[in-house]
Design a protein around this motif. Structure first.
Motif, mmCIF file in Angstrom:
data_model
loop_
_atom_site.group_PDB
_atom_site.id
_atom_site.type_symbol
_atom_site.label_atom_id
_atom_site.label_comp_id
_atom_site.label_asym_id
_atom_site.label_seq_id
_atom_site.Cartn_x
_atom_site.Cartn_y
_atom_site.Cartn_z
ATOM 1 N N UNK A 233 0.766 -1.078 0.082
ATOM 2 C CA UNK A 233 -0.097 -0.205 -0.109
ATOM 3 C C UNK A 233 0.883 1.302 -0.049
ATOM 4 N N UNK A 234 1.958 1.305 0.969
ATOM 5 C CA UNK A 234 2.816 2.397 0.976
ATOM 6 C C UNK A 234 3.518 2.765 -0.637
ATOM 7 N N UNK A 235 3.948 1.705 -1.333
ATOM 8 C CA UNK A 235 4.537 2.142 -2.266
ATOM 9 C C UNK A 235 3.538 2.488 -3.598
ATOM 10 N N UNK A 236 2.290 1.911 -3.393
ATOM 11 C CA UNK A 236 1.300 2.415 -4.334
ATOM 12 C C UNK A 236 0.688 3.903 -4.034
ATOM 13 N N UNK A 237 0.829 4.192 -2.669
ATOM 14 C CA UNK A 237 0.398 5.497 -2.459
ATOM 15 C C UNK A 237 1.573 6.611 -2.853
ATOM 16 N N UNK A 238 2.738 6.150 -2.641
ATOM 17 C CA UNK A 238 3.821 7.021 -3.046
ATOM 18 C C UNK A 238 3.906 7.028 -4.573
ATOM 19 N N UNK A 239 3.768 5.953 -5.420
ATOM 20 C CA UNK A 239 3.617 6.031 -7.050
ATOM 21 C C UNK A 239 2.567 6.983 -7.216
ATOM 22 N N UNK A 240 1.272 6.863 -6.707
ATOM 23 C CA UNK A 240 0.142 7.652 -7.173
ATOM 24 C C UNK A 240 0.353 9.064 -6.826
ATOM 25 N N UNK A 241 1.203 9.386 -5.924
ATOM 26 C CA UNK A 241 1.538 10.814 -5.308
ATOM 27 C C UNK A 241 2.628 11.374 -6.623
ATOM 28 N N UNK A 242 3.365 10.533 -6.866
ATOM 29 C CA UNK A 242 4.408 10.713 -7.989
ATOM 30 C C UNK A 242 3.843 11.210 -9.415
#
Length: 513
Positions: free
Chosen positions: A127-136
């Motif tokens: 979930x963390x990497x998904x959210x970071x990617x979405x923000x990027x």
């Protein structure tokens, strides 16, 4: 930081489905963004081969850069497909298509498609990497939904955004089609991916052995029994058992979850659960725990799942023994036995302990002898962590060095059982492994504390002061805590704080008796 998990975005299917006589020349030669929206006909029929490794090799930067290249109309290599009945299988280009599907459907491993694929069991790291990617994505290439809004309301959008949105209508990825049957398609897959994607020998073996018990068990453990069901041809009761045991094993290896510098002593056996190296380790562990021969080409397939279940049970038995709340657990503290001085796990040590556990389980006397020297063993392993780390560095990780780690650890255990002093044990280890140094002398060139150095400081300061087992005096880990009555219940002992003590499960249930 782990990679973005795109594995759910293209479903898997067995190659051996109804084949078609359609000619490749009649198929689409390009795929557009519209074709990759959820619910569209082309996307609905898109599949990966069931033996395809997980689509999780790209980081967030790589994914963003690819989408930017697509929007800018840069040249992108063709995706290679093979048609079988209603499905179009991706032979090469799963990450390219997966990245676009992720962007178009706003699913970077945690969206609706992924939630369904993983049965709503997505771990915090994913979930963390998904959210970071979405923000990027939001701050760079912009979400796909912004481009859709630009075309729906062109008067209220800036000109540059509208032009890019309109260009997506004519932007596509070229498709190439493999002709021939399933065997030809499978050969093409391995030929292409061995050259382009640098599949390791272990990954190739895992893919080619996909219907064999050790490979099915490995894949089930890696995904905690969720995701693509490589065991779907087994009876429902067997499928349920595979999923249940795999989930337990996954927890025994990867729980509790941690990240960053070490600020806790309660580490899992393995910190990273979503990487090619970890997947290879799981594969090696399953084979090691089950005595699978080195040459697996002649190993038979598992037609009913019974062997897969047995393999999983053998892995679970080992993991329960080394660190769990099970009554058989020795409660080996991961930070002492399976990590280096800076809090990084060493795969080869876990594999080595499969053999060491087999040695100490030979009879009650050998396991008792191990219990009696355990305190001194753990202090030695802690004070001379660079011995095991040095052996692992010399011979390579995983199966390359586990025999050497086993030999060195067994030597230390045997010398302690003979009551040899510490200095004599050190000299014998150095005599056996001449490349090791008596003192771990690592030069630091920066005034700033790195993450590894912070971890080492924490470990050095806290581990010697942590709780120990009342019986064997070995360190206690949160996964292997047992509460003991000092005065036994049958002798009138009460359940009071004053009458309680901490022990390893095995020390409490077996050793002290």
């Amino acid at each position: 930081m782990p990679n973005v998990n795109l594995d759910a975005l293209i479903s898997r299917e067995d190659f051996e489905v109804i084949e078609t006589n359609s000619r490749a020349s009649s198929f689409n030669q390009n795929v557009s963004v519209k074709d990759l929206e959820r619910g569209e006909f082309f996307y609905a029929g898109l599949r990966k081969p069931d033996f395809q490794r997980e689509t999780s090799d790209w980081g967030d930067d790589q994914l963003c850069e690819f989408i930017q290249s697509f929007i800018d109309g840069d040249l992108i290599p063709a995706v290679i497909l093979w048609n079988s009945g209603p499905y179009n299988f991706v032979i090469d280009g799963a990450h390219r298509l997966g990245a676009l599907i992720a962007w178009i459907n706003d699913d970077y491993g945690d969206g609706k498609i992924s939630q369904h694929f993983f049965n709503n069991e997505i771990d915090e790291e994913q979930r963390d990497i998904a959210n970071k990617t979405r923000e990027k994505i939001k701050n760079t290439v912009r979400p796909y939904s912004d481009y859709k809004k630009a075309t729906a309301d062109p008067d209220n959008r800036d000109r540059d955004m509208l032009e890019k949105a309109l260009s997506l209508g004519r932007t596509s990825i070229q498709l190439q089609w493999v002709s021939g049957g399933a065997d030809k398609a499978e050969q093409s897959f391995f030929k292409i991916n061995q050259k382009a994607s640098k599949i390791s020998d272990t990954e190739i073996e895992l893919l080619q052995s996909r219907r064999k018990a050790f490979a099915i068990a490995s894949r089930a453990i890696i995904r905690a029994g969720v995701g693509h069901q490589y065991w779907s041809k087994f009876e429902p009761a067997v499928m349920q058992e595979v999923e249940s045991i795999s989930k337990e094993i996954h927890g025994l290896i990867f729980q509790p979850k941690i990240s960053g510098a070490i600020r806790t002593l309660d580490l899992p056996l393995v910190k990273k659960h979503n990487s090619p190296q970890t997947n290879s380790f799981i594969f090696d562990l399953v084979k090691k725990c089950n005595g699978v021969p080195k040459n697996t080409s002649k190993v038979s397939e598992d037609p009913d799942g019974k062997l897969t279940v047995q393999y999983l049970k053998n892995v679970r038995k080992f993991l329960r023994r080394i660190n769990s709340s099970h009554p058989s657990s020795l409660g080996l503290h991961p930070l002492v036995y399976f990590y280096n001085k800076r809090g990084n796990h060493i795969y080869s040590t876990i594999l080595a302990w499969v053999d060491i556990v087999n040695d100490i389980e030979k009879n009650p006397q050998t396991i008792r002898s191990f219990i009696m020297i355990r305190k001194d063993l753990e202090r030695f392993l802690f004070n001379y962590k660079h011995f095991i780390s040095g052996i692992n560095a010399k011979y390579g990780s995983g199966t390359k060095s586990h025999k050497h780690v086993y030999k060195a650890t067994s030597l230390i255990i045997n010398l302690l059982q003979r009551k040899e002093p510490e200095n004599e044990i050190v000299e014998q280890v150095l005599g056996e492994y001449g490349f090791l140094n008596k003192i771990d002398d690592v030069k630091i060139t920066s005034a700033r504390f790195s993450t590894d150095v912070k971890s080492q400081i924490y470990i050095q300061e806290t581990l010697p002061k942590t709780s120990t087992c009342t019986y064997c005096k070995g360190f206690i880990h949160q996964n292997s805590i047992s509460f003991d009555h000092i005065v036994r219940k049958q002798e009138g002992g009460m359940g009071s704080v004053e009458n309680g003590a901490l022990m390893h499960p095995y020390c409490n249930t077996s050793a002290k008796n």
